[in-house]
Structures are given as structure tokens and as C-alpha cells.
Write a protein that holds these residues in place. Structure first.
Motif, PDB file in Angstrom:
ATOM      1  N   LEU A  42      39.219  51.643  36.961  1.00 54.76           N
ATOM      2  CA  LEU A  42      39.249  50.435  37.780  1.00 54.76           C
ATOM      3  C   LEU A  42      37.864  50.170  38.353  1.00 54.76           C
ATOM      4  O   LEU A  42      37.142  51.092  38.731  1.00 54.76           O
ATOM      5  CB  LEU A  42      40.256  50.587  38.926  1.00 54.76           C
ATOM      6  CG  LEU A  42      41.719  50.777  38.515  1.00 54.76           C
ATOM      7  CD1 LEU A  42      42.543  51.203  39.713  1.00 54.76           C
ATOM      8  CD2 LEU A  42      42.277  49.500  37.899  1.00 54.76           C
ATOM      9  N   PHE A  43      37.522  48.883  38.438  1.00 54.73           N
ATOM     10  CA  PHE A  43      36.228  48.495  39.000  1.00 54.73           C
ATOM     11  C   PHE A  43      36.453  47.672  40.264  1.00 54.73           C
ATOM     12  O   PHE A  43      37.286  46.764  40.282  1.00 54.73           O
ATOM     13  CB  PHE A  43      35.422  47.669  37.990  1.00 54.73           C
ATOM     14  CG  PHE A  43      34.097  47.199  38.540  1.00 54.73           C
ATOM     15  CD1 PHE A  43      33.059  48.092  38.736  1.00 54.73           C
ATOM     16  CD2 PHE A  43      33.894  45.866  38.869  1.00 54.73           C
ATOM     17  CE1 PHE A  43      31.840  47.665  39.244  1.00 54.73           C
ATOM     18  CE2 PHE A  43      32.688  45.427  39.371  1.00 54.73           C
ATOM     19  CZ  PHE A  43      31.654  46.331  39.562  1.00 54.73           C
ATOM     20  N   TYR A  44      35.700  48.015  41.312  1.00 54.68           N
ATOM     21  CA  TYR A  44      35.791  47.306  42.587  1.00 54.68           C
ATOM     22  C   TYR A  44      34.425  46.714  42.922  1.00 54.68           C
ATOM     23  O   TYR A  44      33.465  47.454  43.164  1.00 54.68           O
ATOM     24  CB  TYR A  44      36.243  48.256  43.691  1.00 54.68           C
ATOM     25  CG  TYR A  44      37.633  48.811  43.441  1.00 54.68           C
ATOM     26  CD1 TYR A  44      38.759  48.068  43.743  1.00 54.68           C
ATOM     27  CD2 TYR A  44      37.801  50.075  42.876  1.00 54.68           C
ATOM     28  CE1 TYR A  44      40.031  48.569  43.496  1.00 54.68           C
ATOM     29  CE2 TYR A  44      39.069  50.578  42.615  1.00 54.68           C
ATOM     30  CZ  TYR A  44      40.173  49.813  42.933  1.00 54.68           C
ATOM     31  OH  TYR A  44      41.442  50.301  42.683  1.00 54.68           O
ATOM     32  N   PRO A  45      34.315  45.372  42.909  1.00 54.09           N
ATOM     33  CA  PRO A  45      33.020  44.720  43.178  1.00 54.09           C
ATOM     34  C   PRO A  45      32.486  45.049  44.562  1.00 54.09           C
ATOM     35  O   PRO A  45      33.255  45.333  45.492  1.00 54.09           O
ATOM     36  CB  PRO A  45      33.348  43.223  43.049  1.00 54.09           C
ATOM     37  CG  PRO A  45      34.614  43.161  42.267  1.00 54.09           C
ATOM     38  CD  PRO A  45      35.373  44.399  42.614  1.00 54.09           C
ATOM     39  N   ALA A  46      31.156  44.994  44.702  1.00 53.57           N
ATOM     40  CA  ALA A  46      30.517  45.324  45.972  1.00 53.57           C
ATOM     41  C   ALA A  46      30.816  44.284  47.045  1.00 53.57           C
ATOM     42  O   ALA A  46      30.884  44.607  48.231  1.00 53.57           O
ATOM     43  CB  ALA A  46      29.011  45.453  45.777  1.00 53.57           C
ATOM     44  N   ASN A  47      30.998  43.029  46.657  1.00 62.51           N
ATOM     45  CA  ASN A  47      31.273  41.964  47.622  1.00 62.51           C
ATOM     46  C   ASN A  47      32.580  41.261  47.251  1.00 62.51           C
ATOM     47  O   ASN A  47      32.582  40.144  46.741  1.00 62.51           O
ATOM     48  CB  ASN A  47      30.119  40.949  47.647  1.00 62.51           C
ATOM     49  CG  ASN A  47      28.826  41.584  48.112  1.00 62.51           C
ATOM     50  OD1 ASN A  47      28.769  42.188  49.172  1.00 62.51           O
ATOM     51  ND2 ASN A  47      27.780  41.448  47.301  1.00 62.51           N
ATOM     52  N   PRO A  48      33.703  41.917  47.516  1.00 63.04           N
ATOM     53  CA  PRO A  48      34.980  41.338  47.102  1.00 63.04           C
ATOM     54  C   PRO A  48      35.400  40.176  47.994  1.00 63.04           C
ATOM     55  O   PRO A  48      35.008  40.080  49.160  1.00 63.04           O
ATOM     56  CB  PRO A  48      35.951  42.510  47.247  1.00 63.04           C
ATOM     57  CG  PRO A  48      35.373  43.322  48.360  1.00 63.04           C
ATOM     58  CD  PRO A  48      33.884  43.201  48.206  1.00 63.04           C
ATOM     59  N   ASN A  49      36.205  39.307  47.431  1.00 64.45           N
ATOM     60  CA  ASN A  49      36.820  38.227  48.195  1.00 64.45           C
ATOM     61  C   ASN A  49      38.041  38.794  48.914  1.00 64.45           C
ATOM     62  O   ASN A  49      38.957  39.309  48.284  1.00 64.45           O
ATOM     63  CB  ASN A  49      37.219  37.101  47.241  1.00 64.45           C
ATOM     64  CG  ASN A  49      38.025  36.022  47.923  1.00 64.45           C
ATOM     65  OD1 ASN A  49      37.998  35.889  49.144  1.00 64.45           O
ATOM     66  ND2 ASN A  49      38.742  35.244  47.140  1.00 64.45           N
ATOM     67  N   PHE A  50      38.064  38.707  50.235  1.00 65.90           N
ATOM     68  CA  PHE A  50      39.144  39.312  51.002  1.00 65.90           C
ATOM     69  C   PHE A  50      40.362  38.398  51.037  1.00 65.90           C
ATOM     70  O   PHE A  50      40.841  37.977  52.089  1.00 65.90           O
ATOM     71  CB  PHE A  50      38.671  39.646  52.422  1.00 65.90           C
ATOM     72  CG  PHE A  50      38.217  41.068  52.553  1.00 65.90           C
ATOM     73  CD1 PHE A  50      37.094  41.492  51.862  1.00 65.90           C
ATOM     74  CD2 PHE A  50      38.911  41.973  53.323  1.00 65.90           C
ATOM     75  CE1 PHE A  50      36.661  42.793  51.943  1.00 65.90           C
ATOM     76  CE2 PHE A  50      38.488  43.282  53.422  1.00 65.90           C
ATOM     77  CZ  PHE A  50      37.360  43.696  52.731  1.00 65.90           C
TER      78      PHE A  50
END
Length: 275
Positions: free
Chosen positions: A170-178
Motif C-alpha cells: 500500500l502507498f500513502y501519499p505525503a500530502n493526503p486529502n483528508f
């Protein structure tokens, strides 16, 4: 606290989080000096070993970059394949045969059921980063009491699927949309023996998948609408818990959470219950 193993501290604009699992600890925060002071305090009290930045935790590998963080269980998956002799196996494109419904009548009982139980247990832990095998492994876990050769063959197909991509994760972006949103579904009367349905859901925080589950429902649903509604209820409970957890992590969600379902009658019942 939403999670009893999570400890947090708010101090002005700084935030510190401590996640404990037996004798393994993860520390995260916004103030590096505060993290350093905490590690020194723990070392004085318990003599800890500082392993530095996160890269391996409980069998889960983490790779950080400027774009975000990627987690997988490649080493763990390869160990499973090696232990069961599938390192050189021909990969499968799917973890299970489409439309296949396993039961406890077909096939003969295997002579060493502990091998099947141990393998299914390891596959269950692998689903921590592999939601793509969650449904197949959930189906197999129903037969650990008296496994048959047909169940073992189905388990071997999961292994051949893992062989094709042992490093998938799984990949989690550094600046996710909350923005929190959930997707709910069910498979009505999936179990041939009990006629119980299967609940399935996945929940996203922005583009990041943060929660998923495939589980047999506790009671028999008399219609597909009832099964879908039960799945919606389970998804709602998980979303509420995630909101509490995010609030503990100083990332409270104030906007409404979107919950998607493909059954019109179940959505109508759900909307009436929410009024």
C-alpha cells in the motif's frame, strides 16, 4: 482513546504519538527534540534499543520518500512461499477461482491439518498489507477445524498469486486529502452450509486505503437488502471508530463522510434509520 495501545501528547503546537505492541514501539511527532527527550526517558527506565527511522515493524516493511510512504510484507511473503515450496511455482493471476464456493463436504480430510492451519494463520497476517487476498483467505479460514484437500488446493492458488507479486503493498501519499469515505458491499447467502452472507468494506482517507474487511455476518439475512444493510451498519461502526482515532491523532474530520453502496433498497432503509 480509540486504541488502548496508542498514547498521545499535545503540547502547544507540538504533537507526539507513541504506539506500543508488547515490546515494540513506534514514535512519531512534530517536534524532533520532544521525540529525542522521550527516547532518553524510555532508555533510562527500560533500556531500549533505538533502531532509527521506521523501515521494519512487526514484519511490515516501510519505504519512505518525498512522495510518501510505501508499506509491504515482501520478506514475510517470501518466507511463506519458501516454507511451502512455492518459490519456483507458476504465478496465478487471481487468488481464487472466480465463482468458486468452498464447502466442508467435497474432498478428503488431509492427514496433517496443522500445516493448513499454520499456513492460513500466516496468510491472515499477510492481509495487513494485502487487501487483494482478504476475501480468499477469509473463505479458507472457515475450514481450519477439518480442512480437506480441496481447501489445501485453494490455499496453494493463493500462494501462486502471491508468487506473482510478493512485494505488493500500500502507498500513502505525503500530502493526503483528508476526506474520509467508505465503500460497502455484501455477498448474500455466500456460505453454502449456514446460508450466512459476507460483509465487505473498504475505507479511504483521501486516496489512501486505511481500513478493509471481509467477514461472515453473525446472523442469516433473509434478503439481499438485509445483508447489504448489515454491511452498511458494520462499515458505519468502523468509520466512527476511525474518526475517534483520527481525533486522537490530532487530525479530526469535520466534514460529512460519504458512504457508498450499490443496493437501492438498503440505502433507503439506511436513510430512514438515520432520520
Amino acid at each position: 482513546m480509540a486504541d488502548p495501545s496508542l498514547f498521545t501528547k499535545h503540547s502547544g503546537k507540538s504533537f507526539l504519538a507513541l504506539l506500543v505492541y508488547v515490546d515494540d514501539i513506534l514514535v512519531a511527532g512534530t517536534d524532533s527534540n520532544q521525540i529525542k527527550d522521550l527516547k532518553q526517558l524510555l532508555d533510562r527506565s527500560f533500556k531500549i534499543k533505538d533502531l532509527g527511522a521506521l523501515n521494519y515493524f512487526l514484519g511490515i516493511e516501510a519505504f519512505r520518500s518525498s512522495k510518501g510512504i510505501n508499506i509491504c510484507q515482501r520478506k514475510y511473503a517470501l518466507e511463506i512461499l519458501q516454507e511451502n515450496g512455492f518459490l519456483e511455482a507458476k504465478p496465478s493471476r487471481t487468488p481464487s477461482v472466480p465463482g468458486q464456493k468452498l464447502n466442508n463436504l467435497e474432498g478428503t480430510l488431509i492427514e496433517q491439518p496443522e500445516i493448513f492451519r499454520r499456513l492460513v494463520g500466516k496468510l491472515l497476517y499477510l492481509t495487513n498489507t494485502r487487501p487483494d487476498i482478504a476475501h480468499a483467505v477469509q473463505q479458507l479460514s472457515q475450514f481450519v477445524d477439518k480442512p480437506r484437500d480441496s481447501h489445501l488446493v485453494a490455499t496453494h492458488r493463493v500462494l501462486r498469486y502471491i508468487k506473482g507479486s510478493p512485494g505488493k503493498g500500500l502507498f500513502y501519499p505525503a500530502n493526503p486529502n483528508f476526506k474520509l469515505q467508505g465503500f460497502s458491499d455484501s455477498d448474500w447467502a455466500n456460505c453454502i452450509k449456514s446460508r450466512k452472507s459476507i460483509t465487505g468494506y473498504c475505507i479511504y482517507l483521501g486516496e489512501s486505503l486505511i481500513s478493509w474487511k471481509t467477514k461472515k455476518q453473525a446472523t442469516v439475512s433473509r434478503s439481499s437488502s438485509e445483508a447489504e444493510y448489515r454491511a452498511l451498519a458494520s462499515t458505519t461502526c468502523e468509520i466512527q471508530w476511525l474518526k475517534y482515532l483520527l481525533a486522537d491523532l490530532n487530525s479530526e474530520i469535520h466534514s460529512p463522510v460519504a458512504l457508498f453502496c450499490d443496493n437501492n433498497s438498503a440505502m433507503a432503509i439506511y436513510e430512514l434509520k438515520c432520520l
